[in-house]
Design a protein around this motif. Structure first.
Motif, PDB file in Angstrom:
ATOM      1  N   SER A 205      -1.023   8.808   5.408  1.00  0.00           N
ATOM      2  CA  SER A 205      -0.830   8.292   6.765  1.00  0.00           C
ATOM      3  C   SER A 205       0.322   8.984   7.482  1.00  0.00           C
ATOM      4  O   SER A 205       0.508   8.799   8.680  1.00  0.00           O
ATOM      5  CB  SER A 205      -0.583   6.781   6.726  1.00  0.00           C
ATOM      6  OG  SER A 205       0.684   6.502   6.210  1.00  0.00           O
TER       7      SER A 205
ATOM      8  N   LEU B 165      -8.293  -0.918   4.281  1.00  0.00           N
ATOM      9  CA  LEU B 165      -7.244  -0.913   3.257  1.00  0.00           C
ATOM     10  C   LEU B 165      -7.815  -1.345   1.893  1.00  0.00           C
ATOM     11  O   LEU B 165      -8.688  -2.203   1.823  1.00  0.00           O
ATOM     12  CB  LEU B 165      -6.111  -1.861   3.662  1.00  0.00           C
ATOM     13  CG  LEU B 165      -5.386  -1.467   4.944  1.00  0.00           C
ATOM     14  CD1 LEU B 165      -4.396  -2.554   5.364  1.00  0.00           C
ATOM     15  CD2 LEU B 165      -4.657  -0.140   4.772  1.00  0.00           C
TER      16      LEU B 165
ATOM     17  N   TYR C 253      -7.595  -3.444  -0.624  1.00  0.00           N
ATOM     18  CA  TYR C 253      -7.094  -4.702  -1.186  1.00  0.00           C
ATOM     19  C   TYR C 253      -7.653  -4.949  -2.584  1.00  0.00           C
ATOM     20  O   TYR C 253      -8.830  -4.687  -2.844  1.00  0.00           O
ATOM     21  CB  TYR C 253      -7.508  -5.886  -0.298  1.00  0.00           C
ATOM     22  CG  TYR C 253      -6.786  -5.968   1.021  1.00  0.00           C
ATOM     23  CD1 TYR C 253      -5.488  -6.457   1.081  1.00  0.00           C
ATOM     24  CD2 TYR C 253      -7.395  -5.574   2.195  1.00  0.00           C
ATOM     25  CE1 TYR C 253      -4.829  -6.558   2.296  1.00  0.00           C
ATOM     26  CE2 TYR C 253      -6.742  -5.661   3.417  1.00  0.00           C
ATOM     27  CZ  TYR C 253      -5.459  -6.151   3.461  1.00  0.00           C
ATOM     28  OH  TYR C 253      -4.808  -6.252   4.659  1.00  0.00           O
TER      29      TYR C 253
ATOM     30  N   LEU D  95      -2.576   3.081   6.735  1.00  0.00           N
ATOM     31  CA  LEU D  95      -2.176   1.833   6.100  1.00  0.00           C
ATOM     32  C   LEU D  95      -1.516   0.804   7.003  1.00  0.00           C
ATOM     33  O   LEU D  95      -1.510  -0.368   6.688  1.00  0.00           O
ATOM     34  CB  LEU D  95      -1.345   2.098   4.845  1.00  0.00           C
ATOM     35  CG  LEU D  95      -0.078   2.945   4.889  1.00  0.00           C
ATOM     36  CD1 LEU D  95       1.074   2.162   5.467  1.00  0.00           C
ATOM     37  CD2 LEU D  95       0.238   3.403   3.494  1.00  0.00           C
TER      38      LEU D  95
ATOM     39  N   ASP E 217      -0.608  -7.191  -0.267  1.00  0.00           N
ATOM     40  CA  ASP E 217      -1.879  -7.556  -0.908  1.00  0.00           C
ATOM     41  C   ASP E 217      -1.610  -8.661  -1.934  1.00  0.00           C
ATOM     42  O   ASP E 217      -1.534  -8.405  -3.132  1.00  0.00           O
ATOM     43  CB  ASP E 217      -2.460  -6.293  -1.567  1.00  0.00           C
ATOM     44  CG  ASP E 217      -3.789  -6.562  -2.250  1.00  0.00           C
ATOM     45  OD1 ASP E 217      -4.382  -7.632  -2.019  1.00  0.00           O
ATOM     46  OD2 ASP E 217      -4.225  -5.677  -3.024  1.00  0.00           O
TER      47      ASP E 217
ATOM     48  N   PHE F 215       0.820  -1.219   0.000  1.00  0.00           N
ATOM     49  CA  PHE F 215       0.000   0.000   0.000  1.00  0.00           C
ATOM     50  C   PHE F 215       0.853   1.268   0.000  1.00  0.00           C
ATOM     51  O   PHE F 215       0.331   2.371  -0.096  1.00  0.00           O
ATOM     52  CB  PHE F 215      -0.947  -0.013   1.208  1.00  0.00           C
ATOM     53  CG  PHE F 215      -1.862  -1.203   1.187  1.00  0.00           C
ATOM     54  CD1 PHE F 215      -2.882  -1.294   0.256  1.00  0.00           C
ATOM     55  CD2 PHE F 215      -1.666  -2.255   2.066  1.00  0.00           C
ATOM     56  CE1 PHE F 215      -3.710  -2.408   0.211  1.00  0.00           C
ATOM     57  CE2 PHE F 215      -2.490  -3.372   2.041  1.00  0.00           C
ATOM     58  CZ  PHE F 215      -3.517  -3.451   1.101  1.00  0.00           C
TER      59      PHE F 215
ATOM     60  N   PHE G 130      -0.134  -6.663   5.236  1.00  0.00           N
ATOM     61  CA  PHE G 130       0.039  -5.408   4.488  1.00  0.00           C
ATOM     62  C   PHE G 130       0.631  -5.641   3.095  1.00  0.00           C
ATOM     63  O   PHE G 130       0.959  -4.706   2.386  1.00  0.00           O
ATOM     64  CB  PHE G 130       0.863  -4.415   5.309  1.00  0.00           C
ATOM     65  CG  PHE G 130       0.253  -4.191   6.667  1.00  0.00           C
ATOM     66  CD1 PHE G 130      -0.973  -3.552   6.781  1.00  0.00           C
ATOM     67  CD2 PHE G 130       0.855  -4.684   7.808  1.00  0.00           C
ATOM     68  CE1 PHE G 130      -1.579  -3.385   8.020  1.00  0.00           C
ATOM     69  CE2 PHE G 130       0.264  -4.521   9.063  1.00  0.00           C
ATOM     70  CZ  PHE G 130      -0.954  -3.869   9.169  1.00  0.00           C
TER      71      PHE G 130
ATOM     72  N   LEU H  62      -7.969  -3.693   9.120  1.00  0.00           N
ATOM     73  CA  LEU H  62      -7.554  -4.093   7.763  1.00  0.00           C
ATOM     74  C   LEU H  62      -8.628  -3.797   6.727  1.00  0.00           C
ATOM     75  O   LEU H  62      -8.325  -3.572   5.561  1.00  0.00           O
ATOM     76  CB  LEU H  62      -7.196  -5.585   7.740  1.00  0.00           C
ATOM     77  CG  LEU H  62      -6.054  -6.017   8.667  1.00  0.00           C
ATOM     78  CD1 LEU H  62      -5.820  -7.519   8.544  1.00  0.00           C
ATOM     79  CD2 LEU H  62      -4.769  -5.259   8.374  1.00  0.00           C
TER      80      LEU H  62
END
Ligand SMILES: [Zn+2]
Length: 494
Positions: A374, A474, A476, A466, A247, A19, A245, A471
């Motif tokens: 972030s 995020l 994905y 992130l 993907d 990410f 983290f 989760l």
């Protein structure tokens, strides 16, 4: 065997946060010391996987290790995103060509991490094992070591024979797993170990900050694996917690069991560990308390007032190193005697380096932030440079500001795991009442499991960024979270 056993040794490791916006490029893997080959590769990490492997392999007579040119960790460490296909293909291509050129080999050791994510290559470790198998042929043995954060499925052991993952988080046992890999690989080559394995996915996906093995029920999973290894000769159990983290299609928890020629036992042990994890799924996901940063900083202040120091404030969520949320709050709540280690800012450190910054100089700059949403906003720091040095491929500046606070500025993300590592910068660690770091679990090695800190507070920004425990916030693309507990209702065992 009349000639020596020849083992090719390779290293290819990354823990990829897909990410992050900055790809991990070919250039990131190239710096003084990397790539490495020959003795330089065999000696690069003496206290971990590679060191254990080499030490044990060389205790056997007539074993020759050949260090194949390999990249070490990228200089961005874990603070970079997708590994480019160019980087992967360049190094994998060179490795395969060199193995071919130096053939024949009886065995291959792959020193891996398992959570590398490469654009266009869904399972980079399994793909590397597949290509190695093609060139070494069906009779050679392939062994690997892994971090427990590896995202793996049954593909890896389709091409490789042996895999050994660390059991503890923090990862205390890399050296031990390296030793086991060497010994079992040599035994397999000599016909004394006949690898028969089982791989089982468990539909649990968990943020790494929760996976500390110093507490139940994570500790219980480790114990269960150790008991199987103790009661059954030649059984090895890998419990991959996984790295959410990245993907990638093989994310989530995975159990791998190796046996000496006993596939039924491998299946039985894998199922036992997997079912034990599944029974504990609720507790696994609620084992660690995490505070919002404003609350955590207020609690740190209280702890200082009650003399429960040093206090560690661990921001687990920062994946770029640039995040300033905790720094902002430390300033807003006017903490004193606080060490902030670190804020990453490659531009700021490059500027300092160009200026020839040195101890005693005034410092007035906006630092950190902006790497992605972030990271938050840059923060202006006015103070005095205490120390400015180059080391470990980075430029470091220690800046005194406020009421006896020190901020360490680095070029890249730094995860401080041991207080003594900061002494190299000339800091007196005992002078600080609060130490604010960027780490999820590894810091417990040097701050918690040894009794150093009297107060430990894990903190996160109020927004789900992130590195988050949330989760489902995020974006994905390759994982359907509904296939995993706690985001869906998967059935297990399937
Ligand atoms: Zn790890």
């Amino acid at each position: 065997m009349s000639r020596p056993i020849r083992i090719a040794v390779l290293h290819f490791s990354h823990e990829t946060v897909t990410f992050l916006e900055n790809d991990t490029t070919l250039d990131d893997f190239i710096y003084p010391g990397s790539p490495a080959k020959g003795e330089a590769l065999l000696k690069f990490d003496p206290k971990s996987y590679m060191g254990g492997f080499v030490k044990m392999a060389r205790e056997f007579d007539a074993v020759e290790l050949v260090g194949i040119e390999s990249p070490l960790w990228p200089k961005t460490y874990m603070g970079s995103g997708w590994v480019t296909q160019e980087a992967y293909e360049t190094f994998a291509g060179k490795m395969i060509a060199e193995i071919k050129a130096q053939a024949p080999f009886d065995g291959v050791y792959l020193c891996l991490h398992g959570a590398m994510a490469v654009r266009g290559v869904p399972r980079p470790e399994a793909e590397l094992a597949r290509r190695v198998r093609e060139v070494v042929g069906p009779t050679a043995f392939i062994a690997a070591t892994f971090d427990l954060h590896g995202n793996e499925d049954e593909e890896f052991l389709k091409s490789a024979d042996l895999a050994f993952a660390v059991k503890y988080f923090p990862h205390y046992d890399g050296y031990l797993q390296g030793e086991r890999a060497a010994r079992t690989l040599v035994r397999a080559i000599r016909g004394d170990y006949n690898p028969a394995h089982a791989t089982l996915k468990v539909p649990i996906i968990s943020p790494t900050v929760l996976q500390w093995t110093g507490a139940s029920p994570w500790m219980d999973l480790v114990q269960r694996a150790l008991v199987w290894e103790a009661r059954e000769v030649d059984v090895y159990v890998n419990v991959f917690f996984g790295f959410p983290f990245a993907d990638v299609p093989d994310a989530g928890m995975t159990i791998e069991v190796l046996t000496n020629g006993n596939p039924d036992l491998a299946n039985k042990v894998a199922r036992d560990i997997a079912e034990a994890a599944w029974r504990q799924r609720e507790a696994l996901l609620s084992s660690t308390k995490v505070y919002a940063i404003p609350e955590g900083v207020a609690l740190a202040k209280q702890a200082v007032a009650h003399g429960k120091t040093p206090v560690v404030l661990a921001d687990y969520s920062d994946r770029s190193g640039y995040a300033t949320w905790l720094l902002q709050e430390i300033i807003a709540q006017d903490l004193s005697d606080t060490l902030i280690a670190t804020i990453a800012d490659a531009k700021a450190t490059a500027k300092l380096k160009a200026q020839g910054a040195k101890a005693g100089n005034r410092f007035d700059m906006e630092i950190g932030g902006l790497a992605d949403e972030s990271a938050g906003e840059p923060v202006r720091i006015q103070g005095t440079i205490i120390n400015a040095v180059e080391g470990h491929g980075q430029f470091w500046a220690c800046i005194g500001f406020g009421r006896d606070n020190v901020l360490i500025l680095s070029s890249y993300l730094v995860q401080v795991m041991e207080p003594f590592s900061l002494k190299a910068l000339g800091l007196d660690i005992d002078a600080f009442k609060v130490i604010a770091i960027k780490s999820r679990v590894h810091f417990r090695r040097g701050f918690h499991d040894n009794g150093f800190a009297k107060t430990i507070l894990l903190v996160e920004p109020t927004q789900p960024f992130l590195g988050t425990v949330h989760l489902d916030a995020l974006p994905y693309k390759n994982i359907d979270l509904k296939r995993f507990y706690p985001y869906g209702n998967p059935t297990f065992p399937g």
